[in-house]
Structure formats: C-alpha cells, structure tokens
Design an enzyme around this catalytic site. Sequence first.
Site, PDB file in Angstrom:
ATOM      1  N   HIS A 157       6.322  -1.306   0.143  1.00 19.41           N
ATOM      2  CA  HIS A 157       5.956  -1.544  -0.785  1.00 19.41           C
ATOM      3  C   HIS A 157       6.351  -2.080  -2.383  1.00 19.41           C
ATOM      4  O   HIS A 157       8.147  -0.958  -2.941  1.00 19.41           O
ATOM      5  CB  HIS A 157       4.702   0.079  -0.922  1.00 19.41           C
ATOM      6  CG  HIS A 157       4.927   1.609  -2.073  1.00 19.41           C
ATOM      7  ND1 HIS A 157       4.518   2.125  -2.851  1.00 19.41           N
ATOM      8  CD2 HIS A 157       5.394   1.902  -0.848  1.00 19.41           C
ATOM      9  CE1 HIS A 157       5.193   3.072  -2.553  1.00 19.41           C
ATOM     10  NE2 HIS A 157       5.493   3.517  -0.779  1.00 19.41           N
ATOM     11  N   ASP A 174      10.820   6.156  -4.884  1.00 22.61           N
ATOM     12  CA  ASP A 174       9.595   5.064  -3.735  1.00 22.61           C
ATOM     13  C   ASP A 174       8.842   4.584  -4.317  1.00 22.61           C
ATOM     14  O   ASP A 174       8.320   4.643  -5.284  1.00 22.61           O
ATOM     15  CB  ASP A 174       8.624   6.579  -2.982  1.00 22.61           C
ATOM     16  CG  ASP A 174       7.333   6.890  -2.750  1.00 22.61           C
ATOM     17  OD1 ASP A 174       7.379   5.835  -1.836  1.00 22.61           O
ATOM     18  OD2 ASP A 174       6.844   7.556  -2.677  1.00 22.61           O
ATOM     19  N   GLU A 213      -0.111   0.296  -1.570  1.00 24.37           N
ATOM     20  CA  GLU A 213      -0.433   1.488  -0.543  1.00 24.37           C
ATOM     21  C   GLU A 213      -0.224   2.792  -1.777  1.00 24.37           C
ATOM     22  O   GLU A 213      -0.455   4.152  -1.035  1.00 24.37           O
ATOM     23  CB  GLU A 213       1.781   1.271  -0.271  1.00 24.37           C
ATOM     24  CG  GLU A 213       1.962   2.654   0.915  1.00 24.37           C
ATOM     25  CD  GLU A 213       2.242   3.787   0.685  1.00 24.37           C
ATOM     26  OE1 GLU A 213       2.289   4.966   1.431  1.00 24.37           O
ATOM     27  OE2 GLU A 213       2.547   4.318  -1.057  1.00 24.37           O
ATOM     28  N   GLU A 214       0.682   3.222  -3.131  1.00 18.57           N
ATOM     29  CA  GLU A 214       0.066   4.924  -3.503  1.00 18.57           C
ATOM     30  C   GLU A 214      -0.956   4.952  -3.700  1.00 18.57           C
ATOM     31  O   GLU A 214      -1.067   6.415  -3.487  1.00 18.57           O
ATOM     32  CB  GLU A 214       0.838   4.780  -4.848  1.00 18.57           C
ATOM     33  CG  GLU A 214       2.398   4.513  -4.674  1.00 18.57           C
ATOM     34  CD  GLU A 214       3.510   5.337  -4.502  1.00 18.57           C
ATOM     35  OE1 GLU A 214       1.857   6.492  -3.788  1.00 18.57           O
ATOM     36  OE2 GLU A 214       4.232   5.081  -4.383  1.00 18.57           O
ATOM     37  N   ASP A 245       9.409   3.274   4.085  1.00 13.08           N
ATOM     38  CA  ASP A 245       9.218   3.743   3.011  1.00 13.08           C
ATOM     39  C   ASP A 245      10.467   5.162   3.077  1.00 13.08           C
ATOM     40  O   ASP A 245      11.031   4.895   4.305  1.00 13.08           O
ATOM     41  CB  ASP A 245       8.481   4.478   3.497  1.00 13.08           C
ATOM     42  CG  ASP A 245       6.905   4.480   1.983  1.00 13.08           C
ATOM     43  OD1 ASP A 245       7.912   4.673   1.030  1.00 13.08           O
ATOM     44  OD2 ASP A 245       5.764   4.561   2.469  1.00 13.08           O
ATOM     45  N   HIS A 260       7.860  12.224  -6.024  1.00 13.58           N
ATOM     46  CA  HIS A 260       6.822  11.913  -6.731  1.00 13.58           C
ATOM     47  C   HIS A 260       7.131  12.534  -7.906  1.00 13.58           C
ATOM     48  O   HIS A 260       5.759  12.760  -8.778  1.00 13.58           O
ATOM     49  CB  HIS A 260       5.406  12.326  -6.338  1.00 13.58           C
ATOM     50  CG  HIS A 260       4.599  11.031  -5.222  1.00 13.58           C
ATOM     51  ND1 HIS A 260       3.462  11.375  -4.837  1.00 13.58           N
ATOM     52  CD2 HIS A 260       5.743  10.231  -4.902  1.00 13.58           C
ATOM     53  CE1 HIS A 260       3.243  10.056  -4.033  1.00 13.58           C
ATOM     54  NE2 HIS A 260       3.851  10.210  -4.301  1.00 13.58           N
TER      55      HIS A 260
END
Length: 343
Positions: A69, A186, A220-221, A241, A321
């Site tokens: 993504h 990510d 995606e998030e 991922d 994150h």
Amino acid sequence: MKYCENTEYMLDVLQRLLAADSPTGFTEKATEFAVQEFVSLGYKASVTNKGCVLAEIGGEGNPVIVTAHLDTLGAIVAEVKKNGRLRISNLGGMRAVTCETENVRIYARNGKIYTGCLQLMNPSVHVNPKSGTEERTLDSTEIVIDEDVHTKEDVLALGITNGCFVCFDTRTVITESGYLKSRYLDDKLSAAVLFAFAKKVKEGAVSLKRKVYFFLSTYEEVGHGGKGGLPSDAEEILAVDMGCVGDGLEGSERKVSICAKDAHGPYDYSVTNTLVNLAEENHLQYAVDVYLNYSSDAQAAVNAGSDLKHALIGPGVAASHGYERSHVEGAENTLKLLEAYLG
C-alpha cells in the site's frame, strides 16, 4: 555501504516514494510516482476508480495478486482555532504521542503548502511546569503554523480550512550499517521491494511461473484498500506489508516476516506453509508470527467476499506507526522470498 545494483535501485525508489506525501485520502502524488515508475521499467499501469495502481508483471496461469500500500498515516484539519492554531484529526493509527514536535506540511485548498509543527498546548517547561507529565492526545496538542497568524480569520485567509491534509516529515535516514529509519516504512518499504522485483523480471533475472499482478492500494490504513478493484481472474492474494517487531514475537528488522494469523483470523495454511518451506530451503532469515493488533489488504479482500487464498509477508519494521526502523537485509530477504515463490 555498497549494495548490488538492484538493492541500490530499491533504496532509491524507497527514498523517492517516502518523499511523496500520501496520507490516506490524499495519495495522488504517490499514485503518480508508482505509475511513472512502472512505465519507466517497461510495464503498463492503470489507476482504479479510487486511486489504486494495478500493473500486470507477466507470467501465465494461476493468477496471483501481490499487494502493498501507498497510503500512510497522517492527519486532517478538524478545527481552525480562534488563536490561529489547528486541531487535527488522525488518519489511520497516527497518535499525537509519537508525533509531538514533528514538522508538518499543510496543503491548503488554494494549492499552497504551508509548514508548521505539532506541539503540546503551552509546551514551554519554563511556563508550564506540568508540560512533562501531561498526556499527549489530539485534544492536548495543536499545529502551530509557520506564518504570522493569530486568529482564525488570519488562517482562513491563507486558504487553510477544515478538511485540509496535514503531512508529517519522514526524516528518512539510511545508515552505513544498513538501517532504514523513517516514518512510513509501513508500507513504502514493501512497495520498493515490489518495484525491485519488477525490475528483475523485466531484466530477465527472474522468470515467472504464474501470472502476477501488482496492486498498490491507497486506503489500507483505514481498512478498505483491498476491498475493490482487484483483477477478477485471480486465485490468490499475497500482501507484502510490514512485519511486526516487538515483545513476544520472533520477527526482527533483518528478517522477512510470515504472518500466520492477524486480528481478523488465520491466513491460508497451504500458502503460508509453502512460504515457510521456501524460506527454509533458500536459507533466508525469516520469522513466523501471530499479529494480534494488525490487518492487511489480503484480509480486506477476503472480508469483502473475494474468493482468494490469502497470505502475508513483509520486512520486519520496529516502532510501527511511529518513527520506524528496518534494515536492508529485511527488505532483501523479503525480495528473495518473493523470487522463490513467484519465480
């Protein structure tokens, strides 16, 4: 540190992709980059109705979708405050505690881009002795704009309104020892791995044993990146991922991670077992783990009703994150596992 030509290409793509702001819902820059990069490698790429990128890499029979993504965490302006500061709402799992004092770019409605910084309200320790212990939330922090603004009207005059996107600096660093440090590894690290694989296929270094689609999603998030726009003839979807690194897990930044189960349930056993066996046979650094606080585009596709076998692999990423860290070896091990599975 010197790397082989393909790894150097992968790192170059990673840095250029990380430089393209693309929080969920505001991914046009990354989408344009991906299309242009596929074209430069000699592939045709199309953009789905909601902005995902689809490219056919080659091969025949038993079609598989390999997905990563392009969208990242970020924020959106939720309120222009009376004092000329901005209250923000998170996009995806962005948290104020991992973004305090980070520089940002604010994309105004009129096309202008302004800079600023996320700060605790009343942050000076010389003024506020409780600043060190106050909880960092989206209600206790605010964006301070790098312009001479003191009122809501001042900010509105710049073209900054509710709904404007806020993008955080990535602070990308590649160390001599091979560590990759940046926001948004990510999942832009995985996307760079896919481009490196596509380059090897085009150059004849990898021969595909089945039909391969690459699908770079843009939501995606927030959970629906893989829920639409997928090729109808596919039999399988493999998400590439980030692999989780932390207490209770076997994954590390130097390994390719193979996820057996995430928060939504197990991945296809036969595909997962094949990936594990290939990692063993090719002497790769790898880990098999269960992610209790995680989901992927492969799960999204299955949850949306797609009749696909699904699996998940990816380079290990620490501090997900937040300000994330991985290693070149983790990306290389992921690429090698893709080559073993598809080539």
